[in-house]
Design an enzyme around this catalytic site. Structure first.
Site, short mmCIF file in Angstrom:
data_model
loop_
_atom_site.label_atom_id
_atom_site.label_comp_id
_atom_site.label_asym_id
_atom_site.label_seq_id
_atom_site.Cartn_x
_atom_site.Cartn_y
_atom_site.Cartn_z
N ASP A 49 0.82 -1.22 0.00
CA ASP A 49 0.00 0.00 0.00
C ASP A 49 0.86 1.27 0.00
O ASP A 49 1.95 1.29 0.57
CB ASP A 49 -0.93 -0.02 1.23
CG ASP A 49 -2.10 0.93 1.06
OD1 ASP A 49 -2.34 1.40 -0.06
OD2 ASP A 49 -2.78 1.21 2.07
N GLY A 51 0.10 5.48 -4.43
CA GLY A 51 -0.49 6.76 -4.83
C GLY A 51 0.11 7.91 -4.05
O GLY A 51 0.51 8.93 -4.62
N ARG A 52 0.20 7.74 -2.73
CA ARG A 52 0.76 8.80 -1.88
C ARG A 52 2.24 9.03 -2.19
O ARG A 52 2.72 10.15 -2.17
CB ARG A 52 0.57 8.44 -0.39
CG ARG A 52 -0.80 8.78 0.13
CD ARG A 52 -1.10 8.08 1.43
NE ARG A 52 -1.42 6.68 1.20
CZ ARG A 52 -1.51 5.77 2.16
NH1 ARG A 52 -1.27 6.10 3.41
NH2 ARG A 52 -1.84 4.53 1.86
N TRP A 53 2.94 7.95 -2.49
CA TRP A 53 4.36 8.06 -2.83
C TRP A 53 4.53 8.96 -4.06
O TRP A 53 5.39 9.84 -4.08
CB TRP A 53 4.92 6.66 -3.11
CG TRP A 53 6.39 6.60 -3.35
CD1 TRP A 53 7.37 6.39 -2.42
CD2 TRP A 53 7.06 6.74 -4.63
NE1 TRP A 53 8.60 6.39 -3.03
CE2 TRP A 53 8.44 6.61 -4.38
CE3 TRP A 53 6.64 6.96 -5.93
CZ2 TRP A 53 9.39 6.68 -5.39
CZ3 TRP A 53 7.59 7.05 -6.94
CH2 TRP A 53 8.95 6.90 -6.66
N HIS A 89 2.45 3.36 -9.07
CA HIS A 89 2.27 1.91 -9.23
C HIS A 89 3.47 1.30 -9.96
O HIS A 89 3.90 0.20 -9.65
CB HIS A 89 0.98 1.61 -9.99
CG HIS A 89 -0.26 2.02 -9.25
ND1 HIS A 89 -0.47 1.67 -7.93
CD2 HIS A 89 -1.33 2.76 -9.61
CE1 HIS A 89 -1.63 2.17 -7.53
NE2 HIS A 89 -2.17 2.85 -8.53
N GLU A 128 -12.56 -4.14 -4.31
CA GLU A 128 -13.02 -2.76 -4.11
C GLU A 128 -12.26 -1.76 -4.98
O GLU A 128 -12.69 -0.61 -5.13
CB GLU A 128 -12.88 -2.35 -2.64
CG GLU A 128 -13.88 -3.01 -1.70
CD GLU A 128 -13.62 -4.49 -1.47
OE1 GLU A 128 -12.44 -4.89 -1.49
OE2 GLU A 128 -14.59 -5.25 -1.27
N ARG A 183 -11.99 2.79 -8.37
CA ARG A 183 -11.03 3.84 -8.76
C ARG A 183 -11.29 4.35 -10.18
O ARG A 183 -11.99 3.69 -10.95
CB ARG A 183 -9.61 3.29 -8.64
CG ARG A 183 -9.28 2.91 -7.21
CD ARG A 183 -7.83 2.63 -7.02
NE ARG A 183 -7.58 2.29 -5.62
CZ ARG A 183 -6.39 2.32 -5.05
NH1 ARG A 183 -5.34 2.66 -5.76
NH2 ARG A 183 -6.25 2.01 -3.78
N LEU A 228 9.74 -21.15 -4.78
CA LEU A 228 8.76 -20.26 -4.14
C LEU A 228 7.41 -20.27 -4.86
O LEU A 228 7.35 -20.18 -6.08
CB LEU A 228 9.33 -18.83 -4.16
CG LEU A 228 8.38 -17.71 -3.72
CD1 LEU A 228 8.09 -17.80 -2.22
CD2 LEU A 228 8.97 -16.33 -4.06
N LEU A 263 -7.14 -4.34 7.29
CA LEU A 263 -6.90 -5.49 6.41
C LEU A 263 -7.47 -5.27 5.01
O LEU A 263 -7.07 -5.97 4.07
CB LEU A 263 -7.51 -6.76 7.02
CG LEU A 263 -6.94 -7.13 8.39
CD1 LEU A 263 -7.72 -8.27 9.00
CD2 LEU A 263 -5.46 -7.49 8.29
N SER A 264 -8.38 -4.32 4.88
CA SER A 264 -8.98 -4.01 3.57
C SER A 264 -9.42 -5.26 2.80
O SER A 264 -9.15 -5.39 1.60
CB SER A 264 -8.00 -3.17 2.72
OG SER A 264 -7.66 -1.99 3.40
N GLU A 298 0.63 -13.30 12.33
CA GLU A 298 1.25 -12.17 13.00
C GLU A 298 1.20 -10.96 12.06
O GLU A 298 1.53 -11.07 10.88
CB GLU A 298 2.73 -12.47 13.34
CG GLU A 298 2.89 -13.60 14.34
CD GLU A 298 2.34 -13.25 15.72
OE1 GLU A 298 2.40 -12.06 16.11
OE2 GLU A 298 1.86 -14.17 16.41
C1 IPE Z 1 -5.58 -2.56 -0.38
O1 IPE Z 1 -5.21 -1.23 -0.46
C2 IPE Z 1 -5.53 -3.21 -1.73
C3 IPE Z 1 -4.21 -3.37 -2.33
C4 IPE Z 1 -3.07 -3.04 -1.81
C5 IPE Z 1 -4.21 -3.99 -3.62
P1 IPE Z 1 -6.28 -0.06 -0.64
O2 IPE Z 1 -5.50 1.18 -0.75
O3 IPE Z 1 -7.20 -0.37 -1.76
O4 IPE Z 1 -7.10 -0.13 0.72
P2 IPE Z 1 -7.93 1.00 1.46
O5 IPE Z 1 -8.93 1.54 0.49
O6 IPE Z 1 -6.97 2.07 1.89
O7 IPE Z 1 -8.53 0.31 2.64
C1 IPE Z 2 -1.60 0.26 -3.38
O1 IPE Z 2 -1.33 1.61 -3.45
C2 IPE Z 2 -1.74 -0.38 -4.73
C3 IPE Z 2 -3.13 -0.70 -5.13
C4 IPE Z 2 -4.20 -0.59 -4.40
C5 IPE Z 2 -3.30 -1.20 -6.47
P1 IPE Z 2 -2.51 2.67 -3.46
O2 IPE Z 2 -2.86 2.96 -4.88
O3 IPE Z 2 -3.63 2.23 -2.61
O4 IPE Z 2 -1.78 3.94 -2.84
P2 IPE Z 2 -2.43 4.95 -1.80
O5 IPE Z 2 -2.91 4.15 -0.64
O6 IPE Z 2 -3.54 5.66 -2.50
O7 IPE Z 2 -1.30 5.85 -1.44
MG MG Z 3 -4.03 2.45 -0.65
#
Ligand code: IPE
Ligand code: IPE
Ligand code: MG
Length: 259
Positions: free
Chosen positions: A36, A39-41, A53, A83, A87, A147, A211-212, A223
């Site tokens: 995760d 996007g913020r990065w 990404h 979910e 986007r 693996l 956990l999304s 853990e």
């Molecule tokens: C969880 O991250 C899904 C993936 C990393 C693929 P999200 O960014 O979609 O989760 P929420 O929306 O912050 O809970």
């Molecule tokens: C996780 O990064 C990758 C996917 C969900 C595909 P995000 O795209 O959720 O990045 P943030 O959480 O918006 O920063």
């Molecule tokens: Mg995210």
């Protein structure tokens, strides 16, 4: 001042030493990762989310390699959730393109490293071209014995459970299975993870403590390791990975019993 110097030296503790430390204890059999923060990065750098990404997929390459080198049996990464369809289309399309590029550039390495790729989730709603590419990769790595690399695509934990229940109901209806036969081990077989062991360690970057909808059934006794908010997936590297594993190795798992 000396304290500062010492903490700096400690910080640059060579990766080699970390690897040695990790290898001196039993490594987890199965690691799951919620990658995760892409996007913020990107946002922090004035880049598009799509670029985030792309950089994130580079981290994944290194982490797969480290996992394989450590002799860990299973790695499961969350790449696209049920979910994530919420986007913008542009971002979804970029993720699909990235999947294709990923396989094009990495398949040879996966094969060389004896890695078997597997998908968790329903690929049915992915573009035909992407599905074909993924099936090609699955087919090309199916006999590998190293693996097991699971990529969760259009995956949701609730979907996984529902899908299993539907599969069970089908088999009962067709007489293949009796209701009394259903026990934990039978149920597992209907989940996307099948006969795999449950994850021992779940890592989530970017400081989100949730956990999304990832692997809900399978992580009952896993853990959990959550990074600090400043550690976003594209910055996650071998050193942080090793530290998370070391942290796991220092925990005491009880599974409800007492020691
Ligand atoms: C969880 O991250 C899904 C993936 C990393 C693929 P999200 O960014 O979609 O989760 P929420 O929306 O912050 O809970
Ligand atoms: C996780 O990064 C990758 C996917 C969900 C595909 P995000 O795209 O959720 O990045 P943030 O959480 O918006 O920063
Ligand atoms: Mg995210």
């Amino acid at each position: 001042m000396y304290k500062g110097i010492f903490s700096f030296i400690k910080h640059i503790q060579p990766t080699r030493r970390l690897i040695k430390q990790v290898n001196s204890r039993p490594v987890p059999r199965h690691i799951a990762i919620i990658m995760d923060g892409n996007g913020r990065w990107a946002q922090k750098r004035g880049l598009s989310r799509e670029m985030g990404h792309r950089y994130g997929s580079e981290s994944l390459k290194d982490i797969i390699e480290s996992t394989s080198d450590l002799g860990i049996e299973y790695l499961t990464v969350f790449a696209f959730s049920t979910e994530n369809w919420k986007r913008p289309t542009k971002e979804i399309n970029a993720l699909m393109d990235l999947l294709v590029d990923y396989i094009d550039s990495e398949l040879d390495r996966l094969k060389r490293n004896n890695i078997k790729m597997n998908v968790l989730g329903d690929l049915g709603s992915f573009p035909e071209k992407v599905q074909q590419k993924i099936y090609f990769a699955l087919d090309n790595t199916k006999d590998n014995t190293g693996l097991k690399f699971n990529i969760a695509l259009n995956y949701g934990g609730r979907d996984d459970i529902l899908n299993a229940v539907r599969g069970l109901a089908d088999d009962i209806q067709s007489g293949k299975l009796a209701v009394d036969d259903i026990d934990k081990s039978i149920f597992y077989k209907y989940l996307y993870t099948g006969n795999m062991p449950d994850p021992d360690l779940l890592i989530r970057t970017s400081g989100e403590y949730r956990l999304s909808n990832f692997l809900l059934y399978q992580i009952a006794y896993t853990e959990l390791w959550f990074s600090k908010p400043s550690l976003l997936w594209p910055d996650f590297n071998q050193r942080q990975y090793l530290k998370a594993i070391l942290d796991y190795q220092n925990r005491q798992r009880r599974f409800g019993a007492i020691t």
